[in-house]
Design a protein around this motif. Structure first.
Motif, PDB file in Angstrom:
ATOM      1  N   TRP A 132       0.815  -1.442   0.501  1.00 50.86           N
ATOM      2  CA  TRP A 132       0.233  -0.170   0.041  1.00 50.86           C
ATOM      3  C   TRP A 132       0.756   1.168   0.001  1.00 50.86           C
ATOM      4  O   TRP A 132       0.324   2.119  -0.947  1.00 50.86           O
ATOM      5  CB  TRP A 132      -0.669  -0.301   1.511  1.00 50.86           C
ATOM      6  N   GLY A 133       1.794   1.109   1.203  1.00 62.87           N
ATOM      7  CA  GLY A 133       2.881   2.367   0.921  1.00 62.87           C
ATOM      8  C   GLY A 133       3.695   2.210  -0.148  1.00 62.87           C
ATOM      9  O   GLY A 133       3.715   4.059  -1.038  1.00 62.87           O
ATOM     10  N   ALA A 134       4.100   1.489  -1.204  1.00 63.76           N
ATOM     11  CA  ALA A 134       4.807   1.470  -2.127  1.00 63.76           C
ATOM     12  C   ALA A 134       3.688   2.337  -3.732  1.00 63.76           C
ATOM     13  O   ALA A 134       3.541   3.083  -4.106  1.00 63.76           O
ATOM     14  CB  ALA A 134       4.961   0.514  -2.544  1.00 63.76           C
ATOM     15  N   ALA A 135       1.925   1.995  -3.292  1.00 66.98           N
ATOM     16  CA  ALA A 135       1.924   2.174  -4.360  1.00 66.98           C
ATOM     17  C   ALA A 135       1.290   4.086  -3.902  1.00 66.98           C
ATOM     18  O   ALA A 135       1.344   4.613  -4.793  1.00 66.98           O
ATOM     19  CB  ALA A 135       0.190   1.655  -4.425  1.00 66.98           C
ATOM     20  N   ILE A 143      -7.455   5.361  -2.529  1.00 62.51           N
ATOM     21  CA  ILE A 143      -7.818   4.441  -0.507  1.00 62.51           C
ATOM     22  C   ILE A 143      -8.959   3.919  -0.622  1.00 62.51           C
ATOM     23  O   ILE A 143      -8.967   2.716  -0.041  1.00 62.51           O
ATOM     24  CB  ILE A 143      -7.847   5.513   0.082  1.00 62.51           C
ATOM     25  N   ASP A 144     -10.076   3.373  -1.744  1.00 61.10           N
ATOM     26  CA  ASP A 144     -10.558   2.518  -1.505  1.00 61.10           C
ATOM     27  C   ASP A 144     -10.344   1.681  -2.356  1.00 61.10           C
ATOM     28  O   ASP A 144     -10.861   0.007  -1.293  1.00 61.10           O
ATOM     29  CB  ASP A 144     -12.166   3.464  -2.969  1.00 61.10           C
ATOM     30  N   ARG A 145      -9.081   1.042  -2.640  1.00 62.74           N
ATOM     31  CA  ARG A 145      -9.120   0.067  -3.478  1.00 62.74           C
ATOM     32  C   ARG A 145      -7.539  -0.476  -3.153  1.00 62.74           C
ATOM     33  O   ARG A 145      -7.158  -1.727  -3.386  1.00 62.74           O
ATOM     34  CB  ARG A 145      -9.660  -0.452  -4.962  1.00 62.74           C
ATOM     35  N   LEU A 148      -7.189  -2.730   0.214  1.00 64.88           N
ATOM     36  CA  LEU A 148      -8.053  -4.798  -0.305  1.00 64.88           C
ATOM     37  C   LEU A 148      -6.798  -4.715  -1.104  1.00 64.88           C
ATOM     38  O   LEU A 148      -6.725  -6.171  -0.628  1.00 64.88           O
ATOM     39  CB  LEU A 148      -9.084  -4.258  -0.669  1.00 64.88           C
ATOM     40  N   ILE A 149      -5.952  -4.436  -2.448  1.00 66.04           N
ATOM     41  CA  ILE A 149      -5.330  -5.077  -3.698  1.00 66.04           C
ATOM     42  C   ILE A 149      -4.282  -5.431  -2.461  1.00 66.04           C
ATOM     43  O   ILE A 149      -3.625  -6.719  -2.776  1.00 66.04           O
ATOM     44  CB  ILE A 149      -4.832  -3.925  -4.651  1.00 66.04           C
ATOM     45  N   ALA A 150      -3.576  -4.620  -1.654  1.00 70.37           N
ATOM     46  CA  ALA A 150      -2.404  -4.690  -1.109  1.00 70.37           C
ATOM     47  C   ALA A 150      -2.550  -5.554   0.226  1.00 70.37           C
ATOM     48  O   ALA A 150      -2.136  -6.172   0.409  1.00 70.37           O
ATOM     49  CB  ALA A 150      -1.770  -3.659   0.008  1.00 70.37           C
ATOM     50  N   ALA A 151      -3.754  -5.567   1.248  1.00 71.79           N
ATOM     51  CA  ALA A 151      -4.168  -7.064   1.492  1.00 71.79           C
ATOM     52  C   ALA A 151      -4.123  -8.511   1.075  1.00 71.79           C
ATOM     53  O   ALA A 151      -3.426  -9.612   1.756  1.00 71.79           O
ATOM     54  CB  ALA A 151      -5.204  -6.804   2.395  1.00 71.79           C
TER      55      ALA A 151
END
Length: 178
Positions: A132-135, A143-145, A148-151
């Motif tokens: 998430w931090g890299a993205a 911040i809505d998706r 979730l993608i990171a998890a």
């Protein structure tokens, strides 16, 4: 057949000019040092396991070290004969723009933060924060998706390495509860 011989530089300005024209020799020195380091490490490696066959644990590092030394020598010969690398011609990179140090600092901070948090939080949580931090550092503001993608990416990576490949990763408190 005539060969071109260069006279050695005598003045400081000539030396600087010669070094600037042959700056690729720095890469040769780096490759040489890396090759010596790899070979030294490979040859001083203490191997306790019995070797089964002609290829042992020292073989690949020795081949890589010799390869680095050969490449350093060949590159040095090419540079001294007048060869030069081609200038960077990136199609989507504007070389006149300065580096984006904010993004580099954000990525470094995210990476170091996940390295610190991997033991107490476990790989799934620290990996999710890393992805998430890299993205975010690279410009995504969804911040809505993104979380979730990171998890999902982090959990998939954990399952593949931990369960399928047999590489144990710290699960942390979340995986201990499951």
């Amino acid at each position: 057949m005539t060969t071109r011989t260069e006279t050695p530089p005598t003045t400081t300005a000539e030396r600087r000019s010669w070094l600037r024209e042959h700056s690729e020799l720095g890469v040769c020195v780096l490759l040489l040092a890396l090759g010596v380091l790899v070979l030294t490490d490979a040859l001083t490696m203490d191997v306790d396991i019995a070797q089964r066959g002609p290829v042992g644990p020292k073989t690949v590092p020795i081949v890589v070290g010799i390869g680095l030394l050969v490449i350093a020598a060949l590159l040095a010969v090419d540079v001294l004969r007048g060869g030069h690398g081609q200038a960077e011609t990136g199609e989507d990179i504007d070389l006149s723009e300065p580096a984006d140090w904010r993004t580099v600092a954000l990525l470094a901070g995210v990476f170091l933060g996940s390295a610190v948090l991997i033991e107490p939080l476990g790989f799934p949580a620290a990996g999710a924060l890393l992805f998430w931090g890299a993205a975010y550092a690279l410009g995504s503001r969804r911040i809505d998706r993104d979380p979730l993608i990171a998890a999902v990416l982090s959990l998939l990576t954990y399952v593949v390495f931990n369960n399928l490949l047999g590489v144990p990763l710290p699960g942390g408190p979340l995986m201990g509860a499951l």
